[in-house]
Design an enzyme around this catalytic site. Structure first.
Site, PDB file in Angstrom:
ATOM      1  N   THR A 165     -23.868 -11.264 -19.945  1.00  0.00           N
ATOM      2  CA  THR A 165     -23.959 -12.528 -19.234  1.00  0.00           C
ATOM      3  C   THR A 165     -25.388 -12.865 -18.807  1.00  0.00           C
ATOM      4  O   THR A 165     -26.163 -11.975 -18.506  1.00  0.00           O
ATOM      5  CB  THR A 165     -23.088 -12.409 -17.959  1.00  0.00           C
ATOM      6  OG1 THR A 165     -21.781 -11.994 -18.337  1.00  0.00           O
ATOM      7  CG2 THR A 165     -23.013 -13.707 -17.205  1.00  0.00           C
ATOM      8  N   ARG A 193      -8.917 -14.465 -23.301  1.00  0.00           N
ATOM      9  CA  ARG A 193      -9.434 -13.600 -22.235  1.00  0.00           C
ATOM     10  C   ARG A 193     -10.492 -14.338 -21.426  1.00  0.00           C
ATOM     11  O   ARG A 193     -11.326 -15.048 -21.954  1.00  0.00           O
ATOM     12  CB  ARG A 193     -10.031 -12.343 -22.847  1.00  0.00           C
ATOM     13  CG  ARG A 193     -10.631 -11.357 -21.823  1.00  0.00           C
ATOM     14  CD  ARG A 193     -12.126 -11.514 -21.723  1.00  0.00           C
ATOM     15  NE  ARG A 193     -12.739 -10.506 -20.845  1.00  0.00           N
ATOM     16  CZ  ARG A 193     -14.003 -10.520 -20.444  1.00  0.00           C
ATOM     17  NH1 ARG A 193     -14.791 -11.509 -20.835  1.00  0.00           N
ATOM     18  NH2 ARG A 193     -14.483  -9.573 -19.661  1.00  0.00           N
ATOM     19  N   VAL A 194     -10.450 -14.195 -20.101  1.00  0.00           N
ATOM     20  CA  VAL A 194     -11.448 -14.775 -19.201  1.00  0.00           C
ATOM     21  C   VAL A 194     -12.001 -13.661 -18.323  1.00  0.00           C
ATOM     22  O   VAL A 194     -11.233 -12.873 -17.763  1.00  0.00           O
ATOM     23  CB  VAL A 194     -10.842 -15.888 -18.317  1.00  0.00           C
ATOM     24  CG1 VAL A 194     -11.879 -16.406 -17.323  1.00  0.00           C
ATOM     25  CG2 VAL A 194     -10.324 -17.029 -19.184  1.00  0.00           C
ATOM     26  N   GLY A 195     -13.316 -13.588 -18.220  1.00  0.00           N
ATOM     27  CA  GLY A 195     -13.943 -12.577 -17.389  1.00  0.00           C
ATOM     28  C   GLY A 195     -14.275 -13.087 -16.005  1.00  0.00           C
ATOM     29  O   GLY A 195     -13.702 -14.075 -15.517  1.00  0.00           O
ATOM     30  N   ASP A 196     -15.236 -12.441 -15.367  1.00  0.00           N
ATOM     31  CA  ASP A 196     -15.578 -12.777 -13.986  1.00  0.00           C
ATOM     32  C   ASP A 196     -16.472 -14.002 -13.855  1.00  0.00           C
ATOM     33  O   ASP A 196     -16.491 -14.660 -12.814  1.00  0.00           O
ATOM     34  CB  ASP A 196     -16.296 -11.588 -13.335  1.00  0.00           C
ATOM     35  CG  ASP A 196     -17.646 -11.305 -14.008  1.00  0.00           C
ATOM     36  OD1 ASP A 196     -18.690 -11.520 -13.369  1.00  0.00           O
ATOM     37  OD2 ASP A 196     -17.656 -10.873 -15.173  1.00  0.00           O
ATOM     38  N   THR A 216     -23.464  -9.504 -13.541  1.00  0.00           N
ATOM     39  CA  THR A 216     -23.273  -9.237 -14.955  1.00  0.00           C
ATOM     40  C   THR A 216     -22.637  -7.869 -15.097  1.00  0.00           C
ATOM     41  O   THR A 216     -22.884  -6.972 -14.292  1.00  0.00           O
ATOM     42  CB  THR A 216     -24.607  -9.291 -15.726  1.00  0.00           C
ATOM     43  OG1 THR A 216     -24.378  -8.937 -17.100  1.00  0.00           O
ATOM     44  CG2 THR A 216     -25.644  -8.354 -15.140  1.00  0.00           C
ATOM     45  N   GLY A 217     -21.810  -7.720 -16.119  1.00  0.00           N
ATOM     46  CA  GLY A 217     -21.116  -6.461 -16.323  1.00  0.00           C
ATOM     47  C   GLY A 217     -19.741  -6.719 -16.904  1.00  0.00           C
ATOM     48  O   GLY A 217     -19.436  -7.834 -17.348  1.00  0.00           O
ATOM     49  N   GLY A 219     -16.253  -7.838 -16.836  1.00  0.00           N
ATOM     50  CA  GLY A 219     -15.546  -8.720 -15.923  1.00  0.00           C
ATOM     51  C   GLY A 219     -14.266  -8.156 -15.359  1.00  0.00           C
ATOM     52  O   GLY A 219     -13.918  -8.410 -14.199  1.00  0.00           O
TER      53      GLY A 219
END
Length: 303
Positions: A165, A193-196, A216-217, A219
């Site tokens: 990110t 899929r949805v991350g943070d 960042t990382g 999610g």
């Protein structure tokens, strides 16, 4: 523009931080140079009296358009070969936020998030609806899919090496804070899929009374402890940016990584008084800052 926003005094020193992701992959000189250019663009806007939200968006747009990071034109392809992206923006004075998830074909997802913030009463738009929304406002487009199997396999191989990110946080001369993120997700992710990154309180948060955060990382781990909000909540209780970030990164390590084997992350954290922290539990984090002296500072490791 409200009268309150127009006439707030310009007595704060501008500060901007940006990142191009955290992971194990070696950060290239081109990525560091691009990050320095992005910081210069954002800081120039702030120095001239521009708003934090504008600086964060502009800084992120440069990273998205570079093709060097997992965002915008450099975003990962999903398992079906389609590029879907997430982004979010938040302003600390009003607590207004806008985000998109699973958006396709847009060159600058961060600007789509800005439109959600300013043109709707909502916070998050997803999937084809977000794409149609961006098309309505005539945002700049990019290719959605790979051109062939070989290109797809090359892209997927690059993803395994890691590119994460991008994001930024800033304080303008009025003292207003803002935070933003933009991402193409993770390698081999399932469509849907949805991350943070587009989730307020997980990947980003901004509150003029407390602080601004961009993460960042992975999610899945960041979401599970609502990491951005936990950092600012600890700052609200008196912790410095460095201490709050250290405690929450340690929690991520203790509660998730040591139990399930994953959970590394990196964070940009900025306090209302201009103090800031850049910390990560990954081997590297492409990040930097400019706080009013000298030139932008960029590096691939921070203490």
């Amino acid at each position: 523009m409200s009268g309150l926003r127009r006439y707030r005094t310009l007595h704060h020193t501008p500060v901007i931080l940006a990142h191009g992701g955290a992971g194990a992959r070696i950060v290239t000189p081109a990525q560091l140079a691009c990050l320095a250019d992005a910081l210069s663009r954002g800081y120039t806007m702030l120095r001239r009296g521009g708003h934090a939200l504008d600086a964060v968006e502009s800084t992120t747009r440069l990273l998205e358009s570079s093709g060097l990071f997992n965002a915008g034109t450099g975003a990962h392809l999903q398992l079906d070969g389609v590029r879907r992206m997430d982004a979010a923006l938040m302003e600390g004075r009003t607590l207004k936020a806008g985000a998109v998830a699973g958006i396709e074909a847009v060159r600058h997802p961060i600007s789509a998030a800005r439109l959600v913030l300013e043109k709707t009463a909502h916070v998050l738009l997803i999937g084809p609806h977000a794409t149609r929304f961006a098309r309505h406002f005539k945002l700049e487009w990019q290719a959605v899919t790979a051109t062939g199997p070989q290109r797809r396999m090359l892209r997927l191989y690059r993803q395994m090496l890691g590119e994460e990110t991008v994001g930024a946080v800033a304080r303008d001369r009025r003292g207003t804070l803002a935070a933003g993120t933009s991402t193409g997700g993770i390698a081999f992710m399932l469509p849907g899929r949805v991350g943070d990154s587009p989730l307020i309180g997980c990947g980003i948060y901004a509150d003029d009374e407390v602080g601004a955060v961009s993460l960042t990382g992975l999610g899945e781990s960041i979401i599970r402890i609502a990491m951005a909000k936990e950092i600012v909540d600890r700052m609200a209780m008196g912790a410095s940016p460095t201490t709050a970030t250290k405690i929450v990164l340690e929690k991520l390590d203790r509660r998730i990584r040591k139990v399930e084997g994953f959970g590394a992350a990196g964070a940009l954290v900025l306090a209302p008084d201009g103090r800031f922290a850049i910390r990560h539990t990954t081997p590297r984090m492409c990040a930097g800052y400019w706080a009013g002296a000298g030139q932008p500072v960029v590096a691939d490791r921070f203490p």
